[in-house]
Scaffold this active site. Structure first.
Site, PDB file in Angstrom:
ATOM      1  N   LYS A 145       0.841  -1.202   0.000  1.00  0.00           N
ATOM      2  CA  LYS A 145       0.000   0.000   0.000  1.00  0.00           C
ATOM      3  C   LYS A 145       0.877   1.254   0.000  1.00  0.00           C
ATOM      4  CE  LYS A 145      -3.117  -3.103   0.414  1.00  0.00           C
ATOM      5  NZ  LYS A 145      -3.332  -3.859  -0.798  1.00  0.00           N
TER       6      LYS A 145
HETATM    7  C1  LIG Z   1      -9.036  -4.748  -1.568  1.00  0.00           C
HETATM    8  C2  LIG Z   1      -8.224  -5.431  -0.495  1.00  0.00           C
HETATM    9  N1  LIG Z   1      -8.844  -5.817   0.636  1.00  0.00           N
HETATM   10  C3  LIG Z   1      -8.156  -6.413   1.628  1.00  0.00           C
HETATM   11  C4  LIG Z   1      -6.804  -6.655   1.533  1.00  0.00           C
HETATM   12  C5  LIG Z   1      -6.089  -7.318   2.661  1.00  0.00           C
HETATM   13  O1  LIG Z   1      -5.235  -6.415   3.330  1.00  0.00           O
HETATM   14  P1  LIG Z   1      -4.244  -6.926   4.460  1.00  0.00           P
HETATM   15  O2  LIG Z   1      -3.082  -7.563   3.789  1.00  0.00           O
HETATM   16  O3  LIG Z   1      -3.860  -5.687   5.227  1.00  0.00           O
HETATM   17  O4  LIG Z   1      -5.009  -7.874   5.307  1.00  0.00           O
HETATM   18  C6  LIG Z   1      -6.123  -6.269   0.381  1.00  0.00           C
HETATM   19  C7  LIG Z   1      -4.696  -6.527   0.239  1.00  0.00           C
HETATM   20  O5  LIG Z   1      -4.104  -6.479  -0.795  1.00  0.00           O
HETATM   21  C8  LIG Z   1      -6.856  -5.636  -0.659  1.00  0.00           C
HETATM   22  O6  LIG Z   1      -6.263  -5.243  -1.793  1.00  0.00           O
END
Ligand SMILES: Cc1ncc(COP(=O)(O)O)c(C=O)c1O
Length: 386
Positions: free
Chosen positions: A189
């Site tokens: 991110k």
């Molecule tokens: C749209 C979306 N939701 C959720 C996630 C999950 O994030 P995390 O890795 O912080 O759990 C991601 C990760 O790439 C994502 O792109």
């Protein structure tokens, strides 16, 4: 067909923008001995909430756990249905599944790749309790349209804004437009805490419930007990989780948050350069950004059109040989065994087409001009120009 190439310059798909200040940031927490969730997490929560214009921030170990927590705090559980676009990282839908609810996948708009509000209503049943729109790869979804449908049918909205910290929708920061919004601070991110997430909301009761549930359902937080001048015996009145961010992570997050606007400025500038230079490459379409959004460009997504002279896997292979990392565009969650093995037989033609024809190319704040030149030159050579 994959072809041989001469020149090579390594360009990773991404690289987190972490400097000396981030490296020094956890020092204070480590020296103080307060390394789990404590004062730095509270400071980070306030800073993120204030940045996005929400009343509360509730930090979590990831966006995935944040989404689960947000749904749990909203009372979603067994017997309920949650409407989620399939065109997303599988974590979005999985978070709904963790609550015991059923996932109902919905379609995306073919231009923005975000939730198609017109498709939501078709999927609403008596069991529907929530909609989870997604700001895919950093582009704000049409949240006003989603909120209007939710209001009409009495549904909750949990916005998955994993890639969208700093993004705006009609001039309002993402994080202040849905009942609950959840961000990710994974290194893919724009800003990162290693792993990490955050719920933002204006709802006092939901924030309070989420805070309790993230710490085993404990009635009094560790920090409050530590500060108290009397003995407090805590209670556990419902099943909770351990989704606590650490102060080590939050101290890094505070530095990253101060740099966020500048990092976004750099990303948007690099994206504008791609837009300009790749518009005339044959067989690819540059990202569409509707007037209500800005885009964080967590990723820069190209769509391969029917007249593209290479198929996607050959193009990705040829670019890899040139040292350029790419990724397929976003997955179609409903086609994964996690869902088909649970009896999901939904067909979503727009999503299925989008997942086959999209590709992410490198974009990160520290990408040099030379690296970007190489990506542009390579795409031009591989595909030709109009
Ligand atoms: C749209 C979306 N939701 C959720 C996630 C999950 O994030 P995390 O890795 O912080 O759990 C991601 C990760 O790439 C994502 O792109």
């Amino acid at each position: 067909m994959a072809t041989e190439t001469k020149k090579k310059l390594n360009v990773p798909i991404t690289k987190p923008a972490l400097g000396e200040e981030e490296a020094r940031a956890p020092f204070e927490s480590i020296r103080s001995g307060w390394v789990t969730q404590g004062p730095k997490v509270a400071e980070f929560e306030k800073a993120v909430a204030s940045y996005v214009g929400a009343k509360h921030g509730v930090a979590t170990t990831s966006c995935t756990t944040g989404l689960h927590l947000a749904l749990a705090a909203a009372g979603i559980g067994k017997g309920d249905e949650v409407i989620v676009p399939s065109f997303t990282f599988i974590a979005s839908a999985n978070a709904a599944l963790y609550t015991g609810a059923d996932v109902v996948f919905c379609e995306i708009d073919p231009r923005t790749f975000n939730i198609d509000p017109n498709d939501i209503e078709k999927r609403i049943t008596k069991r529907t309790k929530a909609i989870m729109p997604i700001d895919q790869i950093g582009l704000a979804c049409d949240i006003d349209a989603v909120n209007a449908i939710a209001k009409k049918h009495g549904l909750d909205v949990v916005e998955d804004a994993a890639p969208a910290i700093g993004e705006s929708y009609k001039g309002r920061k993402v994080g202040s437009n849905a009942h609950q919004t959840v961000f990710s601070f994974h290194p893919r991110k724009v800003i990162t805490t290693g792993e990490g997430g955050m719920i933002t909301t204006d709802d006092d009761a939901v924030a309070d419930r989420a805070r309790k549930l993230r710490a085993h359902g404990m009635s009094v937080s560790d920090l409050e007990r530590h500060k108290a001048d009397r003995v407090i015996i805590e209670e556990y009145n419902e099943l909770g989780f351990n989704y606590r961010m650490t102060d080590i992570q939050a101290s890094i997050g505070l530095v990253q948050l101060r740099r966020l606007d500048e990092l976004l400025r750099i990303r948007r500038k690099k994206a504008a350069r791609y837009d300009e230079e790749l518009a005339e490459v044959k067989g690819v379409e540059i990202p569409f950004v509707p007037p209500y959004a800005e885009h964080t460009y967590q990723s820069y997504c190209l769509r391969l059109t029917k007249d593209c002279r290479l198929d996607r896997e050959d193009l990705m292979t040829n670019l890899l040989r040139r040292g350029i990392a790419t990724r397929r565009g976003v997955m179609a969650s409903h086609l994964e065994k996690t869902y088909t093995s649970r009896g999901n037989t939904q067909r979503l033609p727009i999503t299925e087409e989008a997942t086959k024809t999209t590709m992410l190319i490198p974009l990160f704040a520290e990408m040099t001009d030379e690296q970007q030149d190489w990506v542009i030159e390579s795409l031009r050579e591989e595909l030709g120009t109009t």
